[in-house]
Scaffold this active site. Sequence first.
Site, short mmCIF file in Angstrom:
data_model
loop_
_atom_site.label_atom_id
_atom_site.label_comp_id
_atom_site.label_asym_id
_atom_site.label_seq_id
_atom_site.Cartn_x
_atom_site.Cartn_y
_atom_site.Cartn_z
N HIS A 72 -5.35 61.65 57.43
CA HIS A 72 -5.84 61.04 56.20
C HIS A 72 -6.85 61.97 55.52
O HIS A 72 -7.64 62.63 56.18
CB HIS A 72 -6.50 59.69 56.49
CG HIS A 72 -5.52 58.62 56.79
ND1 HIS A 72 -4.84 58.54 57.99
CD2 HIS A 72 -5.06 57.59 56.04
CE1 HIS A 72 -4.03 57.51 57.96
NE2 HIS A 72 -4.14 56.91 56.79
N PRO A 73 -6.84 61.98 54.19
CA PRO A 73 -7.78 62.82 53.45
C PRO A 73 -9.16 62.19 53.36
O PRO A 73 -9.30 60.97 53.50
CB PRO A 73 -7.15 62.91 52.06
CG PRO A 73 -6.47 61.57 51.91
CD PRO A 73 -5.93 61.25 53.30
N SER A 89 -1.82 58.19 48.58
CA SER A 89 -3.29 58.35 48.60
C SER A 89 -3.84 58.60 47.20
O SER A 89 -4.90 58.09 46.85
CB SER A 89 -3.68 59.51 49.52
OG SER A 89 -3.53 59.12 50.87
N GLU A 92 -3.91 55.23 45.46
CA GLU A 92 -4.89 54.33 46.05
C GLU A 92 -6.32 54.75 45.68
O GLU A 92 -7.14 53.91 45.31
CB GLU A 92 -4.71 54.31 47.58
CG GLU A 92 -3.43 53.59 47.99
CD GLU A 92 -2.92 53.93 49.37
OE1 GLU A 92 -1.90 53.35 49.77
OE2 GLU A 92 -3.51 54.79 50.06
N GLN A 93 -6.60 56.05 45.76
CA GLN A 93 -7.95 56.51 45.41
C GLN A 93 -8.22 56.29 43.92
O GLN A 93 -9.32 55.88 43.55
CB GLN A 93 -8.14 57.98 45.82
CG GLN A 93 -8.23 58.15 47.32
CD GLN A 93 -8.89 59.46 47.75
OE1 GLN A 93 -9.71 60.03 47.03
NE2 GLN A 93 -8.54 59.92 48.94
N PHE A 124 -13.56 59.48 57.22
CA PHE A 124 -13.79 58.05 57.03
C PHE A 124 -12.52 57.41 56.48
O PHE A 124 -11.94 57.90 55.51
CB PHE A 124 -14.95 57.87 56.04
CG PHE A 124 -15.22 56.44 55.68
CD1 PHE A 124 -15.96 55.63 56.53
CD2 PHE A 124 -14.74 55.91 54.50
CE1 PHE A 124 -16.22 54.31 56.20
CE2 PHE A 124 -15.00 54.59 54.16
CZ PHE A 124 -15.74 53.79 55.01
N ILE A 125 -12.09 56.32 57.11
CA ILE A 125 -10.88 55.62 56.68
C ILE A 125 -11.25 54.20 56.26
O ILE A 125 -11.93 53.49 56.99
CB ILE A 125 -9.83 55.53 57.82
CG1 ILE A 125 -9.55 56.87 58.47
CG2 ILE A 125 -8.55 54.85 57.32
CD1 ILE A 125 -8.85 57.87 57.62
N ALA A 127 -9.34 50.90 53.66
CA ALA A 127 -8.27 50.48 52.75
C ALA A 127 -8.87 50.42 51.35
O ALA A 127 -9.42 49.40 50.94
CB ALA A 127 -7.70 49.13 53.18
N VAL A 128 -8.78 51.54 50.62
CA VAL A 128 -9.44 51.62 49.32
C VAL A 128 -8.90 50.61 48.32
O VAL A 128 -9.64 50.16 47.45
CB VAL A 128 -9.40 53.05 48.71
CG1 VAL A 128 -10.18 54.02 49.56
CG2 VAL A 128 -8.00 53.54 48.49
#
Length: 173
Positions: A72-73, A89, A92-93, A124-125, A127-128
């Site tokens: 994950h980024p 991603s 989502e971001q 850091f992960i 669910a954005v």
Amino acid sequence: MSAPPLTLARLNSMNQTGFVTALGFAFELSPWVVERAWDARPFATVEAMHGAMMDVLNAASTDDKLALIRAHPELAGKAAIAKTLTAESTAEQAGAGLDRLTPEEFARFHDLNAAYGKAFGFPFIIAVRLNDKSSILRAMQARLANDREAEIAEAIQQIGLISKLRIQDAVTQ
């Protein structure tokens, strides 16, 4: 001509390669989760299918879990700036406003990403899609107090939420 809708019946009838091709995106650059869950078919519901994937993930070795977490980024990090995120991603971001940070917010994300990476050895992960930039920053700050084991567990839980949302978007009920 577009592909037929991705339905549970269609997924249940696919060979393993087709199944992984259809859903491998759900776990960031880690199609092994979907691949290992294929054996649990047929799935009665989309929730049962995702549950089988989470069973695979929860049973995975710590090394496999860490590899998935590290795939994950960072949020608002180098990959986002360089536009090398996966399509999922990126969307989502952007949905959480992380593509529209003020210089001060960007600096705060950068500082927290660095502190988090130093503390845990992985990004850091969260669910954005279920958060906004202020709640993400609060969570980053609060979760720095966790120990590594708790943070690995929290990251896996968040990956579960992320993948569930991605699958729900892709599969026609």
